[in-house]
Design a protein around this motif. Sequence first.
Motif, PDB file in Angstrom:
ATOM      1  N   ASN A 141       0.818  -1.202   0.000  1.00 23.51           N
ATOM      2  CA  ASN A 141       0.000   0.000   0.000  1.00 23.51           C
ATOM      3  C   ASN A 141       0.855   1.257   0.000  1.00 23.51           C
ATOM      4  O   ASN A 141       0.662   2.176  -0.783  1.00 23.51           O
ATOM      5  N   GLY A 145       1.081   2.277  -3.641  1.00 26.12           N
ATOM      6  CA  GLY A 145      -0.247   2.871  -3.615  1.00 26.12           C
ATOM      7  C   GLY A 145      -1.326   1.895  -4.062  1.00 26.12           C
ATOM      8  O   GLY A 145      -2.419   2.304  -4.437  1.00 26.12           O
ATOM      9  N   LEU A 146      -1.032   0.609  -4.053  1.00 21.49           N
ATOM     10  CA  LEU A 146      -2.044  -0.375  -4.450  1.00 21.49           C
ATOM     11  C   LEU A 146      -3.076  -0.516  -3.333  1.00 21.49           C
ATOM     12  O   LEU A 146      -2.727  -0.569  -2.172  1.00 21.49           O
ATOM     13  N   GLN A 147      -4.324  -0.620  -3.734  1.00 18.59           N
ATOM     14  CA  GLN A 147      -5.370  -0.769  -2.718  1.00 18.59           C
ATOM     15  C   GLN A 147      -5.364  -2.199  -2.176  1.00 18.59           C
ATOM     16  O   GLN A 147      -4.968  -3.133  -2.858  1.00 18.59           O
ATOM     17  N   SER A 148      -5.843  -2.303  -0.932  1.00 20.34           N
ATOM     18  CA  SER A 148      -5.793  -3.605  -0.240  1.00 20.34           C
ATOM     19  C   SER A 148      -6.393  -4.736  -1.060  1.00 20.34           C
ATOM     20  O   SER A 148      -5.845  -5.824  -1.110  1.00 20.34           O
ATOM     21  N   HIS A 149      -7.525  -4.477  -1.723  1.00 13.64           N
ATOM     22  CA  HIS A 149      -8.177  -5.607  -2.406  1.00 13.64           C
ATOM     23  C   HIS A 149      -7.337  -6.089  -3.591  1.00 13.64           C
ATOM     24  O   HIS A 149      -7.317  -7.270  -3.910  1.00 13.64           O
TER      25      HIS A 149
END
Length: 202
Positions: A141, A145-149
């Motif tokens: 994250n 910046g990747l979202q959790s899902h």
Amino acid sequence: MLRVGLTGGIGSGKTTIANLFSQKGVPVIDADQITRELTLPGQPALVAIIEAFSNNILHPDGTLNRQKLKELVFQQAEKRELLENILHPLVYKEIEDRISNQLTPYCIIAIPLLFETGGENHVDRVLVVDCAETQQIERTNNRDGLQSHIVQEIMKRQLSRKERLKKADDIISNNGSIDDLIPQVNKLHNLYLLLAKQVHHH
């Protein structure tokens, strides 16, 4: 030369560990880095990828649009297989070439998808960087910046933590700070130097 394959799930801290070995003068051969080099404009791998996926996966300047390719193969298993069949043999051949130029007792080969790509056939020992899944999500994250899902989706495609640990020869636990890592790396460094003395060249 003793070959140590370094692997671990997304966000486990493989790069940090690789750097610590690097600081000890141990060569680190990085599969991701090789993949980037092999897919530069004019390289055979990129030519093959364009043939398989069309020009749509290029930026206007002719370089590979990695994000687009990633999304494409992420959604479709057969596209992923196609890409892997192009890249993996080339990447592993390049790894072999680089190993043959090394004179150190052992080297680290960083392969994120080691088990998933049959990499254990190319190494003598497997070192897994392990951390809690909540940390994988948090690190990825913060970094990408990747979202959790999305991170969880990527983790699902990778070997489970349990399976990875079962296949490991050595484990570095990366749940704390870099200070917790240094003694673990030192200990393994000594072990690998010892094992390297025992490895008879094929």
